[in-house]
Scaffold this active site. Structure first.
Site, mmCIF file in Angstrom:
data_model
loop_
_atom_site.group_PDB
_atom_site.id
_atom_site.type_symbol
_atom_site.label_atom_id
_atom_site.label_comp_id
_atom_site.label_asym_id
_atom_site.label_seq_id
_atom_site.Cartn_x
_atom_site.Cartn_y
_atom_site.Cartn_z
ATOM 1 N N ASP A 42 0.816 -1.208 0.000
ATOM 2 C CA ASP A 42 0.000 0.000 0.000
ATOM 3 C C ASP A 42 0.857 1.268 0.000
ATOM 4 O OD1 ASP A 42 -2.339 1.456 0.058
ATOM 5 O OD2 ASP A 42 -2.652 1.244 2.217
ATOM 6 N N GLU A 102 -3.561 -0.379 -8.091
ATOM 7 C CA GLU A 102 -4.503 0.629 -7.620
ATOM 8 C C GLU A 102 -3.810 1.981 -7.642
ATOM 9 O OE1 GLU A 102 -7.267 0.051 -4.260
ATOM 10 O OE2 GLU A 102 -6.176 1.662 -3.241
#
Length: 526
Positions: free
Chosen positions: A190, A304
């Site tokens: 992330d 993402e």
């Protein structure tokens, strides 16, 4: 054929964890190895039974096979062998430490213990800053149609907890194995910002990569005057964007873009300037990192893009512009995280106008369906209970909810409930560190509204974990709590927190299942 012989045969079928056979095997394997066996973990491959056991505060992987069997599987694992008898049959067991090499070997032999691609299935990211939360996360998603991402950690969180990407992957592996999760699960590296970030997480086995280009977002574009906008627009990295200023104007200015549901987006010249200046360099950066990933990982990754950590919301025009430019450049996203209207503060519910949020969300979802499809990712998704029904209603399967610090807060709830003295130490330390540690967070906590621990009765301590200000104070100081050392070099609090959670493992698992279950349930098809 006895249960154990059936399990260790080449034709063995998995045994349901709640079956009498699993209970019998757990007792037999426990007697053989001298530990308490997690019955959910028992599984067989190639004539070898695998399971996780616990001896005191330590966990071990164990392999058991019939004496004289020719399987080469055990040679892939490091450990100590013992011999014994089960149902009057001679067996050999190998008891192995739960270190990185054995975690890697387990992933090779039992594929579902490792990460895989999740795709466009609705999903939830379940961050684990302590490395002990995955069994509780498994309970939260078990029996639902929501795909889990058990291994999830940002580069910032890794730095603050002094963990490595490999630590995160391995902790999820052991947790998945222990809890008996047999379905696919993802692994999200992330908030990556650099190629070095990608290399470190790719090497550990992550397969989803969330690119955070916030350093390349120009938030001043929202208020710059026309002259300044034109100057910045002309200075964008056009070669990296494989375009020109006139191409962008031709592509967007004065154009109408119809979206599913009847919505129409219209850009004027100023809209193009503001969107391009605000996000142009960010698009170039994402493209650079995505192409590096494609060279290194082929098609075995998911991407993402996250722009949630910016100071101003992402308008629908800006979302369309970013997604369309990424598509033009050949960058395929599985999800995109806009900066929504309202406040997504850490560890507490959404703060803002729900009707305005809903109106904007409808537009974001329409863009995702039209230009993707890809999922709308809800960052800082922990405890945003008021928006979950809205998101579920409009996004359907095109949603990813990302949580992180809430599982750490549930660990502190265990401490407050079971070891109040330790919780008092954590809260007092957090109060001292708060003014320093809050610097990189946008939160509304007021330390003055958090009572000193001497003023609180033991039975009232658990409720502090739910009190807005105390909750945020505890949340943002996690890095200091987990890494602060005493003068003699030992951990001030970390070792005792981890030992407390091991001692009260089932309580932690139950609290996680209940709390994270509240995050998952609104998205489940009942």
């Amino acid at each position: 054929m006895t249960d154990v012989h059936a399990l260790m045969s080449d034709q063995a079928a998995d045994i349901a964890a709640d079956s009498p056979a699993a209970g019998k095997l757990a007792r037999q394997f426990g007697a053989l190895t001298g530990g308490e066996v997690y019955r959910e973990s028992i599984v067989a491959r190639h004539g070898v039974a695998f399971f996780l056991l616990r001896k005191g505060a330590e966990k071990r992987l164990a392999l058991v096979w019939s004496a004289g069997a020719s399987s080469t599987v055990p040679t892939d694992f490091e450990g100590d062998q013992v011999t014994g008898h089960i149902d009057e049959a001679d067996v050999t067991a190998k008891i192995c430490p739960t270190h990185a090499a054995n975690a890697g070997a387990l992933r090779r032999h039992i594929r579902w213990t490792g990460p895989s691609l999740v795709g466009l299935t609705k999903s939830v990211g379940l961050g684990d800053r302590l490395g002990l939360a995955t069994p509780g996360h498994v309970r939260a998603v078990m029996g639902t149609d929501v795909a889990p991402i058990f291994a999830q950690q940002s580069i910032r969180e890794l730095a603050r907890t002094e963990r490595t990407p490999q630590d995160v992957i391995d902790a999820a592996t052991w947790g998945v194995f222990q809890a008996g999760w047999r379905q696919p699960s993802g692994a999200d590296a992330d908030h990556l910002k650099t190629i070095d970030d990608i290399e470190a997480t790719l090497a550990a086995g992550f397969c989803m990569f969330t690119i955070d280009p916030s350093d390349h977002v120009d938030n001043a574009a929202d208020t710059d005057d026309a002259g300044r906008l034109a100057e910045k627009f002309g200075a964008l990295p056009w070669s990296k964007l494989e375009s020109t200023s006139s191409d962008w104007m031709d592509a967007y200015a004065g154009k109408r873009f119809a979206l599913p549901g009847g919505m129409v987006l219209c850009f004027d010249r100023e809209d193009v300037l503001r969107a391009g200046v605000k996000y142009g360099s960010a698009v170039a950066h994402v493209c650079k990192l995505a192409r590096h990933l494609a060279l290194r990982a082929g098609d075995r990754f998911e991407l993402e893009m996250s722009v949630d950590e910016t100071t101003t919301p992402t308008s629908l025009l800006e979302h369309y512009f970013v997604a369309n430019e990424l598509k033009r450049l050949g960058v395929r996203c599985v999800s995109l995280a806009p900066r929504f209207v309202g406040e997504f503060e850490k560890g507490v519910d959404y703060r803002g106008d729900l009707h305005r949020f809903e109106r904007q969300l409808i537009g974001h979802v329409a863009i995702a369906r039209h230009l993707g499809p890809y999922k709308i990712s809800i960052h800082s998704g922990s405890d945003k209970f008021s928006i979950y029904p809205i998101v579920a209603r409009h996004a359907g399967d095109l949603v990813h909810v990302k949580t992180a610090g809430t599982s750490y807060l549930e660990a502190l709830r265990v401490a407050a409930t079971k070891v109040p003295g330790l919780f008092r130490e954590v809260l007092d330390f957090a109060r001292d560190r708060f003014d320093t540690d809050k610097a990189t967070y946008h939160i509304s906590a007021d330390l003055a509204r958090v009572a000193p621990t001497e003023a609180i009765r033991d039975e009232d301590l658990p409720s502090l974990v739910d009190q807005h200000d105390a909750r945020q104070v505890l949340h943002v100081t996690f890095g200091s709590v987990l890494t602060w050392r005493r003068d003699d070099g030992g951990w001030l609090l970390r070792d005792r927190l981890l030992a407390m959670l091991m001692e009260h493992e089932q309580t932690y698992c139950q609290m996680l299942a209940a709390h994270l279950g509240r995050h998952v349930d609104p998205f489940v098809e009942h």
